[in-house]
Design a protein around this motif. Structure first.
Motif, mmCIF file in Angstrom:
data_model
loop_
_atom_site.group_PDB
_atom_site.id
_atom_site.type_symbol
_atom_site.label_atom_id
_atom_site.label_comp_id
_atom_site.label_asym_id
_atom_site.label_seq_id
_atom_site.Cartn_x
_atom_site.Cartn_y
_atom_site.Cartn_z
ATOM 1 N N ASP A 274 0.941 -0.775 0.082
ATOM 2 C CA ASP A 274 -0.204 -0.238 -0.237
ATOM 3 C C ASP A 274 0.428 1.450 -0.409
ATOM 4 O OD1 ASP A 274 -2.211 -1.483 0.214
ATOM 5 O OD2 ASP A 274 -2.534 -1.209 2.099
ATOM 6 N N ASP A 275 0.552 2.487 -0.693
ATOM 7 C CA ASP A 275 0.962 3.117 -0.548
ATOM 8 C C ASP A 275 0.878 4.466 0.791
ATOM 9 O OD1 ASP A 275 2.332 3.335 -3.181
ATOM 10 O OD2 ASP A 275 -0.004 4.304 -4.082
ATOM 11 N N PRO A 276 1.729 4.731 1.377
ATOM 12 C CA PRO A 276 1.363 5.571 2.464
ATOM 13 C C PRO A 276 0.981 6.146 2.159
ATOM 14 C CG PRO A 276 3.975 5.714 1.906
ATOM 15 C CD PRO A 276 3.557 5.000 0.842
ATOM 16 N N ILE A 277 0.179 7.264 3.334
ATOM 17 C CA ILE A 277 -0.390 8.793 3.749
ATOM 18 C C ILE A 277 0.167 9.267 4.255
ATOM 19 C CG2 ILE A 277 -3.097 9.407 3.928
ATOM 20 C CD1 ILE A 277 -4.194 6.404 3.926
ATOM 21 N N TYR A 278 0.059 10.482 3.519
ATOM 22 C CA TYR A 278 0.888 11.786 4.177
ATOM 23 C C TYR A 278 -0.058 12.957 5.119
ATOM 24 C CZ TYR A 278 4.649 9.516 2.643
ATOM 25 O OH TYR A 278 6.170 8.749 2.319
ATOM 26 N N LEU A 279 -0.415 12.948 6.538
ATOM 27 C CA LEU A 279 -1.723 14.122 6.779
ATOM 28 C C LEU A 279 -0.343 15.456 7.285
ATOM 29 C CD1 LEU A 279 -3.592 11.872 9.117
ATOM 30 C CD2 LEU A 279 -3.905 12.240 6.190
ATOM 31 N N ARG A 280 -0.492 15.966 7.275
ATOM 32 C CA ARG A 280 -0.229 17.078 7.327
ATOM 33 C C ARG A 280 -1.414 18.347 9.025
ATOM 34 N NH1 ARG A 280 1.439 23.293 4.605
ATOM 35 N NH2 ARG A 280 1.883 23.822 5.919
ATOM 36 N N TRP B 33 2.614 7.984 16.405
ATOM 37 C CA TRP B 33 2.537 9.737 15.684
ATOM 38 C C TRP B 33 1.589 10.154 16.306
ATOM 39 C CZ3 TRP B 33 -1.693 11.676 13.568
ATOM 40 C CH2 TRP B 33 -1.089 12.725 12.517
#
Length: 55
Positions: A4-10, A36
């Motif tokens: 799976d592609d990583p998810i980035y949250l800002r 996290w």
């Protein structure tokens, strides 16, 4: 199947005093890991959130 592609949250604080409580609550409900959250938010925000949970 591939990885799976990583998810980035800002996380963005509002200019009205940086009230992180609702942001932390929402992310915890969505299953964000505690380690996290500790990296994503200022230490004071986590401590303030935890203190509010004890009341």
């Amino acid at each position: 199947m591939g990885k799976d592609d990583p998810i980035y949250l800002r996380v963005h604080a509002s200019p009205e005093g940086r009230d992180y409580h609702q942001q932390i609550t929402t992310l915890r409900q969505a299953g964000a890991p505690e380690d996290w959250l500790a990296r994503a938010f200022p230490q004071q925000a986590i401590q303030h959130y935890q203190a509010g949970q004890l009341q």
